[in-house]
Design a protein around this motif. Sequence first.
Motif, short mmCIF file in Angstrom:
data_model
loop_
_atom_site.label_atom_id
_atom_site.label_comp_id
_atom_site.label_asym_id
_atom_site.label_seq_id
_atom_site.Cartn_x
_atom_site.Cartn_y
_atom_site.Cartn_z
N PHE A 113 0.74 -1.25 -0.04
CA PHE A 113 0.15 -0.03 0.01
C PHE A 113 0.88 1.25 0.02
O PHE A 113 1.71 1.34 0.88
CB PHE A 113 -0.75 0.05 1.16
CG PHE A 113 -1.62 -1.05 1.40
CD1 PHE A 113 -2.67 -1.38 0.57
CD2 PHE A 113 -1.61 -2.28 2.37
CE1 PHE A 113 -3.46 -2.57 0.77
CE2 PHE A 113 -2.38 -3.36 2.61
CZ PHE A 113 -3.38 -3.57 1.83
N ASN A 114 0.70 2.04 -1.08
CA ASN A 114 1.22 3.50 -1.01
C ASN A 114 0.18 4.32 -1.24
O ASN A 114 -0.89 4.22 -1.43
CB ASN A 114 2.26 3.44 -2.18
CG ASN A 114 3.48 2.71 -2.21
OD1 ASN A 114 3.58 1.57 -2.29
ND2 ASN A 114 4.54 3.55 -1.53
N SER A 115 0.58 5.64 -1.06
CA SER A 115 -0.25 6.78 -1.26
C SER A 115 -0.67 6.62 -2.71
O SER A 115 -0.24 6.41 -3.47
CB SER A 115 0.36 8.06 -1.09
OG SER A 115 -0.50 9.11 -1.23
N GLN A 116 -2.28 7.25 -2.81
CA GLN A 116 -2.86 7.11 -4.07
C GLN A 116 -2.07 7.91 -4.91
O GLN A 116 -1.57 8.94 -4.93
CB GLN A 116 -4.20 7.64 -4.03
CG GLN A 116 -4.86 7.76 -5.43
CD GLN A 116 -6.17 8.31 -5.14
OE1 GLN A 116 -6.43 9.42 -4.39
NE2 GLN A 116 -7.46 7.66 -5.58
N GLY A 117 -1.83 7.09 -6.45
CA GLY A 117 -0.91 7.83 -7.46
C GLY A 117 0.61 7.67 -7.38
O GLY A 117 1.13 8.22 -7.81
N ILE A 118 0.94 6.84 -6.23
CA ILE A 118 2.40 6.99 -5.91
C ILE A 118 2.76 5.38 -6.46
O ILE A 118 2.34 4.26 -5.70
CB ILE A 118 2.83 7.09 -4.69
CG1 ILE A 118 2.42 8.53 -4.21
CG2 ILE A 118 4.26 6.80 -4.41
CD1 ILE A 118 3.24 9.55 -5.07
N ASN A 119 3.71 5.01 -7.35
CA ASN A 119 4.03 3.97 -7.80
C ASN A 119 5.49 4.07 -8.65
O ASN A 119 5.94 5.17 -8.83
CB ASN A 119 3.06 3.11 -8.58
CG ASN A 119 2.63 3.97 -9.81
OD1 ASN A 119 3.30 4.55 -10.75
ND2 ASN A 119 1.43 4.39 -10.01
N LYS A 120 6.01 2.82 -9.05
CA LYS A 120 7.39 2.91 -9.64
C LYS A 120 7.34 3.64 -10.98
O LYS A 120 8.09 4.34 -11.38
CB LYS A 120 8.02 1.52 -9.94
CG LYS A 120 8.26 0.83 -8.79
CD LYS A 120 8.82 -0.54 -8.86
CE LYS A 120 9.42 -1.27 -7.57
NZ LYS A 120 9.91 -2.69 -8.08
N GLY A 121 6.13 3.57 -11.51
CA GLY A 121 5.81 4.25 -12.98
C GLY A 121 5.91 5.73 -12.54
O GLY A 121 6.58 6.43 -13.54
N VAL A 122 5.24 6.49 -11.63
CA VAL A 122 5.31 7.71 -11.51
C VAL A 122 6.87 8.07 -11.21
O VAL A 122 7.29 9.02 -11.59
CB VAL A 122 4.39 8.22 -10.33
CG1 VAL A 122 4.71 9.65 -9.87
CG2 VAL A 122 3.08 7.74 -10.89
N GLY A 123 7.44 7.28 -10.34
CA GLY A 123 8.94 7.68 -10.07
C GLY A 123 9.72 7.54 -11.21
O GLY A 123 10.63 8.51 -11.46
N LEU A 124 9.48 6.74 -12.17
CA LEU A 124 10.60 6.90 -13.44
C LEU A 124 9.93 7.96 -14.26
O LEU A 124 11.17 8.55 -14.67
CB LEU A 124 9.86 5.59 -14.19
CG LEU A 124 10.70 5.18 -15.68
CD1 LEU A 124 10.62 3.71 -15.89
CD2 LEU A 124 10.24 6.01 -16.57
N LEU A 125 8.83 8.36 -14.62
CA LEU A 125 8.56 9.41 -15.34
C LEU A 125 8.77 10.84 -14.83
O LEU A 125 9.58 11.83 -15.23
CB LEU A 125 7.10 9.40 -15.48
CG LEU A 125 6.62 8.20 -16.46
CD1 LEU A 125 5.01 8.46 -16.36
CD2 LEU A 125 7.20 8.29 -17.85
#
Length: 274
Positions: free
Chosen positions: A189-201
Amino acid sequence: MYKLITCDLDETLLSDNTHVCERNKEAIKKATDLGVKFVPATGRGYDAVSGTLKEIGLYNKENEYVISFNGACVTENKSNQVLRFDGLNYDIANELYKMGKEKDVCIHVYTKDIVYVYNMNDDERKYMEKRHRFEEIDKADLSFIKGQDIPKVLYESTNQEYLRDIAKEMGELANKLDVSYSSNRYLEFNSQGINKGVGLLWLANKLGIKPEETMALGDNFNDLSMIKAAGLGVGMANTNPDMKDQCNIITKADNNQGGVAEAIERFVLNEDNN
């Protein structure tokens, strides 16, 4: 040419012995010598990546980066400088902790420095000892860390069907979270909209790199966001079968055979893998 490679650690870059095989080391060295950024993207905290960074020659290096806590944090390797952080709201983290106790699962609560673990069994303890600094707890709630940054919470069980049932039963709470699965034992569970893809971009944009100039490598559902966000999404041979069709390619080699190197050799170094 791909200028940025984001790569999962466990079951992707790392062999089952938790180390980087020589084939992967050599391919990463060749790619970074060409100026390609090789960025570990992990569910672990950034402190827990130091051993791997040493193995691949990127430890404490300026202008080299790590995406950690499933995208909640981006750091520069030099002195672990935090460039971006987006953790869980305390009340949501506390609710997840209390819910996990009711569901009788093992619970991991991540802070920036340590993982607090509730209801740990011997198998999980052995798994964690190779990967994280942790402290076992038996607390009624998370008030003892209120005010600290909490990047993520996860539930552990080797019964994946049970974890999926828990996710389905979460109701409105699930709408406040980014939910993923990893290592065939974790519901994360992460905060909404937080994931590895967001980090990459986010990192690609910071470095002036176009999304189509990025490659992402992984093996499980917490990697899927970056696999889909990248210009080229690569799954290992050992990738979860339920997500293989969402990867652009699947390597012939698994995490023990240098699957990461196979992708780098083919798509960055232009070497013939046949």
